[in-house]
Design an enzyme around this catalytic site. Sequence first.
Site, PDB file in Angstrom:
ATOM      1  N   PHE A  23      25.280  65.536  58.562  1.00  0.00           N
ATOM      2  CA  PHE A  23      26.599  65.334  59.164  1.00  0.00           C
ATOM      3  C   PHE A  23      27.527  66.429  58.669  1.00  0.00           C
ATOM      4  O   PHE A  23      27.697  66.609  57.458  1.00  0.00           O
ATOM      5  CB  PHE A  23      27.188  63.950  58.818  1.00  0.00           C
ATOM      6  CG  PHE A  23      28.512  63.731  59.500  1.00  0.00           C
ATOM      7  CD1 PHE A  23      28.572  63.397  60.846  1.00  0.00           C
ATOM      8  CD2 PHE A  23      29.710  63.907  58.808  1.00  0.00           C
ATOM      9  CE1 PHE A  23      29.800  63.242  61.497  1.00  0.00           C
ATOM     10  CE2 PHE A  23      30.935  63.745  59.448  1.00  0.00           C
ATOM     11  CZ  PHE A  23      30.982  63.410  60.785  1.00  0.00           C
TER      12      PHE A  23
ATOM     13  N   ASP B  53      27.202  72.119  52.161  1.00  0.00           N
ATOM     14  CA  ASP B  53      28.285  71.234  52.577  1.00  0.00           C
ATOM     15  C   ASP B  53      28.444  70.171  51.490  1.00  0.00           C
ATOM     16  O   ASP B  53      27.663  69.225  51.408  1.00  0.00           O
ATOM     17  CB  ASP B  53      27.936  70.595  53.928  1.00  0.00           C
ATOM     18  CG  ASP B  53      28.994  69.597  54.403  1.00  0.00           C
ATOM     19  OD1 ASP B  53      29.865  69.218  53.601  1.00  0.00           O
ATOM     20  OD2 ASP B  53      28.923  69.192  55.586  1.00  0.00           O
TER      21      ASP B  53
ATOM     22  N   LYS C  24      37.128  65.835  51.337  1.00  0.00           N
ATOM     23  CA  LYS C  24      37.258  64.444  50.860  1.00  0.00           C
ATOM     24  C   LYS C  24      37.976  64.280  49.499  1.00  0.00           C
ATOM     25  O   LYS C  24      39.177  64.079  49.483  1.00  0.00           O
ATOM     26  CB  LYS C  24      35.895  63.762  50.882  1.00  0.00           C
ATOM     27  CG  LYS C  24      35.399  63.569  52.330  1.00  0.00           C
ATOM     28  CD  LYS C  24      34.287  62.554  52.446  1.00  0.00           C
ATOM     29  CE  LYS C  24      34.071  62.104  53.881  1.00  0.00           C
ATOM     30  NZ  LYS C  24      33.117  62.914  54.653  1.00  0.00           N
TER      31      LYS C  24
HETATM   32  C1  PLP Z   1      33.009  63.602  55.958  1.00  0.00           C
HETATM   33  C2  PLP Z   1      32.121  64.761  56.039  1.00  0.00           C
HETATM   34  C3  PLP Z   1      32.433  65.865  56.867  1.00  0.00           C
HETATM   35  C4  PLP Z   1      33.621  65.884  57.790  1.00  0.00           C
HETATM   36  O1  PLP Z   1      34.832  65.863  57.092  1.00  0.00           O
HETATM   37  P1  PLP Z   1      36.184  65.534  57.915  1.00  0.00           P
HETATM   38  O2  PLP Z   1      37.256  65.666  56.867  1.00  0.00           O
HETATM   39  O3  PLP Z   1      36.041  64.136  58.445  1.00  0.00           O
HETATM   40  O4  PLP Z   1      36.307  66.537  58.989  1.00  0.00           O
HETATM   41  C5  PLP Z   1      31.583  66.949  56.828  1.00  0.00           C
HETATM   42  N1  PLP Z   1      30.489  66.970  56.040  1.00  0.00           N
HETATM   43  C6  PLP Z   1      30.163  65.933  55.238  1.00  0.00           C
HETATM   44  C7  PLP Z   1      28.952  66.022  54.377  1.00  0.00           C
HETATM   45  C8  PLP Z   1      30.953  64.784  55.229  1.00  0.00           C
HETATM   46  O5  PLP Z   1      30.615  63.753  54.453  1.00  0.00           O
END
Ligand code: PLP
Length: 403
Positions: A140, A229, A258
């Site tokens: 994701f 990521d 986050k």
């Molecule tokens: C939450 C998340 C995203 C997206 O972040 P947003 O602030 O919602 O755009 C991308 N990568 C990972 C691994 C995530 O957990």
Amino acid sequence: MNTFTQAPIQTDQPSHLMPVFGRQPISFVRGRGAYLYTADGTEYLDALTGIAVCGLGHSHPEVTQAIAEQAGTLIHTSNLFEVPWQTAAAQKLAQVAGMEEVFFSNSGAESNEGAIKIARKFGHLQGIATPKIIVADHSFHGRTLATLSATGNKKVQEGFGPLVEGFIRVPFGDVEAIEEAAIQHPDIVAILVEPIQGEGGVNTAPQGFSYLEDIRRICNQHNWLMMLDEVQTGNGRTGKYFAYQHTNIVPDVLTTAKGLGNGFPIGAVMTQGRGVGVLTAGNHGSTYSGTALGSRVVYTVIDVIEKENLIENAANMGSYIVQQLAQQLSDQKVAVRGFGLMIGIELPKPCAELVHIARDQHQLIINVTAGSVVRLLPPLNITQEQADQLIQRLVTMIQAYLA
Ligand SMILES: *Cc1c(COP(=O)(O)O)cnc(C)c1O
């Protein structure tokens, strides 16, 4: 008790919100540390923290003070000027992240957009006209067009084609598939993966973090960018400042968001090694990139994490919770896994309804991901007593659910 202002909802009018979220029938008006409160004062133990966002707990006094002070002094000028808090926040973040360059964004998706742009420019600088990025199944990376195209989940992509081109998908953990892709596609420039897949079910690769070491080796061999990521795994969540620090390697590009702002919307894309110097003047930007307010929040969050030894607490409390859950649920068919305070309990059957049972019967806020994995993301400063409370409520609930 804090005073708070009730939102002036006009009850004779319909909601005008776009119905994109599946919302639970509850709202909170106040939060303190590991607890959330409804308007009638009911207390809930929060083991979700806004999906790994409020790592310092709700309304941490130092963060609140930093926001209030800076909001009353200067919120935003522009990147047309020097922004001293941005410079200071970047220095502090680069140090804990082991990175050299920092660009502040406003979300996780935007941080990954930055990483994707860096990879493409990195390719174009070498004369590669159609640079490609390897991404993983069950990943994701966000909801913007490029990041949903990079995401390994059909549900996120459905209805939004044509997708952004240039991504090659491999099974998460499959090193041979990467080596095979390298042979088939001479225009690969980067690999983008999560060290632990959060939305995908709190999964490391089957072989663990040695997957990341293999990726590093392959990236070096082919002159690709290794991009991680760490939007969810960063900022102390896994018991290291960034999850890659559980290994001996360093990525070229690192994204986060986050936990970076404890609820204030801010993210970052960072570079070191061959990622440095790729983006230059005019290549990237954002009106809100590193506002005085957002940057001061980042500075304060890192400062608190360091002063309060929260990385150590996340590591210790995380192992304690995992060990206790595994022991107390040893007669159940569950698999408990986790790093620091990113914990998954995989049940032998779909368990989405546990979200409601936990909330209504145990005053506990959790999340269920990948259908059958209870995901726990409690605050990094959770105490032993709160951890015991969390364990006791979970064990009671899961035993009853599987009985
Ligand atoms: C939450 C998340 C995203 C997206 O972040 P947003 O602030 O919602 O755009 C991308 N990568 C990972 C691994 C995530 O957990």
